[in-house]
Design an enzyme around this catalytic site. Structure first.
Site, short mmCIF file in Angstrom:
data_model
loop_
_atom_site.label_atom_id
_atom_site.label_comp_id
_atom_site.label_asym_id
_atom_site.label_seq_id
_atom_site.Cartn_x
_atom_site.Cartn_y
_atom_site.Cartn_z
N LYS A 149 45.75 49.70 1.64
CA LYS A 149 46.24 50.93 1.00
C LYS A 149 46.24 50.82 -0.52
O LYS A 149 45.99 51.82 -1.21
CB LYS A 149 47.62 51.32 1.54
N LYS B 149 40.01 51.64 12.69
CA LYS B 149 41.13 52.28 13.40
C LYS B 149 41.06 53.81 13.27
O LYS B 149 40.76 54.32 12.19
CB LYS B 149 42.42 51.75 12.76
N LYS C 48 45.18 58.83 10.77
CA LYS C 48 45.52 60.23 10.50
C LYS C 48 45.22 60.61 9.06
O LYS C 48 45.38 61.76 8.68
CB LYS C 48 46.99 60.49 10.85
P1 ATP Z 1 47.31 55.87 9.11
O1 ATP Z 1 46.60 56.10 10.39
O2 ATP Z 1 47.11 56.95 8.11
O3 ATP Z 1 47.17 54.48 8.55
P2 ATP Z 1 49.78 55.04 10.13
O4 ATP Z 1 49.18 53.96 10.93
O5 ATP Z 1 50.68 54.70 9.01
O6 ATP Z 1 48.77 56.06 9.53
P3 ATP Z 1 51.87 56.26 11.65
O7 ATP Z 1 51.82 57.63 12.15
O8 ATP Z 1 52.96 55.94 10.73
O9 ATP Z 1 50.42 56.01 11.13
O10 ATP Z 1 51.86 55.27 12.86
C1 ATP Z 1 52.69 55.53 13.92
C2 ATP Z 1 52.48 54.54 14.99
O11 ATP Z 1 51.24 54.77 15.64
C3 ATP Z 1 52.47 53.08 14.58
O12 ATP Z 1 53.16 52.34 15.55
C4 ATP Z 1 51.02 52.72 14.58
O13 ATP Z 1 50.81 51.36 14.86
C5 ATP Z 1 50.51 53.58 15.73
N1 ATP Z 1 49.09 53.91 15.54
C6 ATP Z 1 48.57 54.66 14.54
N2 ATP Z 1 47.22 54.74 14.67
C7 ATP Z 1 46.90 54.02 15.79
C8 ATP Z 1 45.67 53.73 16.46
N3 ATP Z 1 44.52 54.17 16.01
N4 ATP Z 1 45.73 52.98 17.59
C9 ATP Z 1 46.91 52.51 18.06
N5 ATP Z 1 48.09 52.77 17.48
C10 ATP Z 1 48.10 53.50 16.35
#
Ligand code: ATP
Ligand code: LTN
Length: 332
Positions: free
Chosen positions: A113, A196, A199
């Site tokens: 990040k 990954k 979002k």
């Molecule tokens: P970004 O995808 O922008 O990096 P983030 O990972 O910070 O966002 P959050 O919405 O805060 O996204 O994550 C919420 C939860 O969803 C966390 O437990 C994270 O590990 C899980 N998560 C997010 N994306 C995935 C993915 N592609 N596969 C599995 N788990 C995920």
């Protein structure tokens, strides 16, 4: 008998994705009866990168509406917004004084990040995992259901808990453990199956959002990047695209990847894409409808959140008091 505490949270920086659902939310619902559950929206974490104030507020309610839509029961679980419980920021400061620059510098999420920030990297991005440790340790949490990308942060939380416990008494913090699904712990991008599903991806076709229409979900799967060759096999290294679709199916249906592969003998990638899309539509469309319904009743959401914050504050204050006392602060 009192239950152990399970706790998790998501950042209200965008609409949650299929990755968020499979990696995290689905397991919150699955485990909610076995634990005393605490789920919240981490608005304090969100501002580690710039957010639009109007969108941030809306997305914060949206996150809570999503928890409810996925099946979190506000009668059983404590739901709130992180900034409504000031103890999170208070404990985070204390832990910041015990965390080491070196260990924070090793966090891969910080490396990723901060690389996108140019010259001026907000210090909050660096101390982000300490706030997450405070979130977890405040409630004497036993289990933290998250996606694989958060494992390193939970490990850091364990290191901080151990450090504090050895300095101030072993009963200060409960040692938390991550709960990461074996299949679906890392749902991959539909456009780049070695990254990954995120979002914050700039390519909207790479990510399935929980508010996508059925048609949009179908289109995204139709366009999903698959692999060379024609055989449908579960091999994350050789066939990351196809394996991602199989993993998504597996996580949503409970079938093993082997069973899914066996059902595709003699079929083509196109079949796998279309059928995965249908399984995803079945899982997501009721959530989308429920979120829309919940978002229309702001007063009810606020009521749930007020009650949640009150309950959370009472719990959090107990731990914070103990910490302040042990480190030598005068009572307030
Ligand atoms: P970004 O995808 O922008 O990096 P983030 O990972 O910070 O966002 P959050 O919405 O805060 O996204 O994550 C919420 C939860 O969803 C966390 O437990 C994270 O590990 C899980 N998560 C997010 N994306 C995935 C993915 N592609 N596969 C599995 N788990 C995920
Ligand atoms: N860093 C997490 C969100 C998060 C979290 C938590 C998850 C903040 N505090 C406490 C579990 C427990 C992320 O998904 N980006």
């Amino acid at each position: 008998m009192t239950k152990s505490v399970m706790l998790s949270a998501i950042q209200p920086t965008n609409v949650p994705t299929l990755g968020t659902y499979i990696g995290a939310l689905k397991n919150w619902v699955k485990l909610q009866d076995q634990y005393d559950c605490i789920f919240f929206a981490v608005d304090l974490h969100s501002i580690t990168v710039r957010q639009d104030p109007v969108k941030l507020r809306e997305l914060t309610y949206h996150a809570i509406a999503t928890y409810l839509a996925c099946g979190i029961d506000p009668e059983k679980s404590t739901l709130f917004i992180q900034s409504h419980v000031p103890q999170h920021a208070e404990l985070a400061w204390v832990l910041t004084c015990y965390a080491y620059m070196g260990e924070l510098n090793r966090m891969t999420q910080f490396k990723d990040k901060s690389a996108k920030q140019g010259a001026n990297i907000p210090a909050g991005l660096f101390t982000y995992p300490v706030l997450m440790a405070a979130d977890i340790l405040l409630y004497q949490t036993k289990l933290v259901p998250v996606g694989g990308d958060q494992k390193q942060h939970v490990e850091l939380t364990r290191d901080l808990a151990e450090r504090m416990n050895s300095l101030y008494g072993g009963d200060l913090f409960t040692m938390p453990e991550p709960y990461i699904p074996k299949i679906g712990g890392r749902v991959m991008s539909l456009q780049n199956p070695t990254a990954k599903m995120s979002k914050s991806d700039t390519d909207a076709s790479a990510t399935v959002y929980l508010d996508d229409s059925d048609d949009s979900i179908r289109k995204k799967f139709k366009r999903a990047v698959t692999d060379s060759g024609t055989e449908i096999a579960y091999d994350e290294t050789q066939k990351p695209g196809v394996s991602n679709l199989i993993a998504i199916q597996s996580a949503l249906t409970g079938q093993t990847p082997e069973q899914i592969v066996a059902s595709y003998v003699g079929k083509q990638y196109g079949h796998l894409k279309v059928e995965t899309a249908e399984i995803v539509v079945q899982a997501i469309s009721p959530i989308r409808t429920q979120v829309e319904h919940r978002m229309k009743d702001r007063a009810e959401l606020e009521k749930i959140l007020r009650r949640g914050a009150e309950r959370a504050q009472a719990q959090a204050e107990k731990t914070l008091k103990k910490v302040y006392d042990r480190i030598g602060f005068a009572p307030r």
